[in-house]
Design a protein around this motif. Structure first.
Motif, PDB file in Angstrom:
ATOM      1  N   GLN A  45      13.984  17.872  58.212  1.00  0.00           N
ATOM      2  CA  GLN A  45      12.861  18.425  57.284  1.00  0.00           C
ATOM      3  C   GLN A  45      13.425  19.777  56.711  1.00  0.00           C
ATOM      4  O   GLN A  45      14.107  20.406  56.988  1.00  0.00           O
ATOM      5  CB  GLN A  45      11.608  18.969  58.479  1.00  0.00           C
ATOM      6  N   HIS A  47      11.351  22.336  53.582  1.00  0.00           N
ATOM      7  CA  HIS A  47      10.073  22.329  52.671  1.00  0.00           C
ATOM      8  C   HIS A  47      10.150  23.719  52.283  1.00  0.00           C
ATOM      9  O   HIS A  47      10.453  24.763  52.711  1.00  0.00           O
ATOM     10  CB  HIS A  47       8.832  22.160  53.352  1.00  0.00           C
ATOM     11  N   GLU A  95       8.746  13.488  46.520  1.00  0.00           N
ATOM     12  CA  GLU A  95       8.269  14.419  47.287  1.00  0.00           C
ATOM     13  C   GLU A  95       8.764  15.737  46.750  1.00  0.00           C
ATOM     14  O   GLU A  95       8.350  16.868  46.987  1.00  0.00           O
ATOM     15  CB  GLU A  95       8.548  14.410  48.681  1.00  0.00           C
ATOM     16  N   ASN A 100       9.038  19.137  49.249  1.00  0.00           N
ATOM     17  CA  ASN A 100       9.425  18.393  50.405  1.00  0.00           C
ATOM     18  C   ASN A 100      11.043  17.944  49.857  1.00  0.00           C
ATOM     19  O   ASN A 100      11.384  16.939  48.933  1.00  0.00           O
ATOM     20  CB  ASN A 100       8.690  17.259  50.574  1.00  0.00           C
TER      21      ASN A 100
END
Length: 177
Positions: A45, A47, A95, A100
């Motif tokens: 991940q 972000h 994204e 993202n």
């Protein structure tokens, strides 16, 4: 009355101490822990939060040494990508505008274990993930789109401290009344 005030003050100080401690842990804890199995895939991940970026640039690095993936001005840039990651990485360009910059790493190997950091230079943000690689237990198949063991230390601490804060606040209210 003085005893009640003393107990209430002491309770408030204890609560403040734990809030400050928790805040410090959350601020320092920007490393997630993810578990992957040999041969499977894992999504790491990254972000930017609610920040809108003018120029979409992000860099993924392994142990601050190997170039895993680069996004330069919204475009894939794998020219300097370490050969170990060639044809095993995937990003999600649709994204990017949502902030993202997560990375999918396929065909996991024993040597993939370590620290993966995503750098977003426009907002001076770094987000790291500690990847642990394990042998796949017999009978377990990869479930697309899932990571096993994704939970930061801060999330575990918060979940343990919430009942403590609730009891402390109820105690303070009861002492005041």
């Amino acid at each position: 009355m003085i005893i009640n005030l003393y107990i209430m003050t002491r309770s408030v100080l204890v609560i403040c101490f734990f809030i400050l401690l928790l805040n410090e842990v959350i601020a320092k804890e920007s490393t997630l822990s993810v578990q992957g199995f040999i041969g499977d895939s894992v999504v790491l991940q990254c972000h930017s939060g609610n920040v809108r970026l003018e120029s979409i640039t992000a860099h993924w690095r392994y142990n601050d040494v190997k170039n895993v993936y680069d996004i330069e001005d919204g475009k894939e840039s794998t020219g300097d990508q370490d050969r170990v990651y060639r044809d095993r990485t995937e990003m999600f360009p649709a994204e990017y505008m949502k902030g993202n910059f997560s990375l999918k790493l396929r065909k996991l190997q024993n040597t993939d274990g370590g620290s993966y950091c995503c750098f977003i230079p426009n907002i001076n943000k770094q987000q790291c993930t500690q990847l642990q690689i394990k042998e796949k237990p017999m009978g377990i198949q990869e479930t697309p789109g899932t990571n096993r063991g994704v939970e930061s230390k801060a999330e575990r601490i918060v979940s343990l401290l919430i009942p403590f804060f609730a009891v402390s606040i109820l105690f303070c209210v009861r002492v005041i009344v």
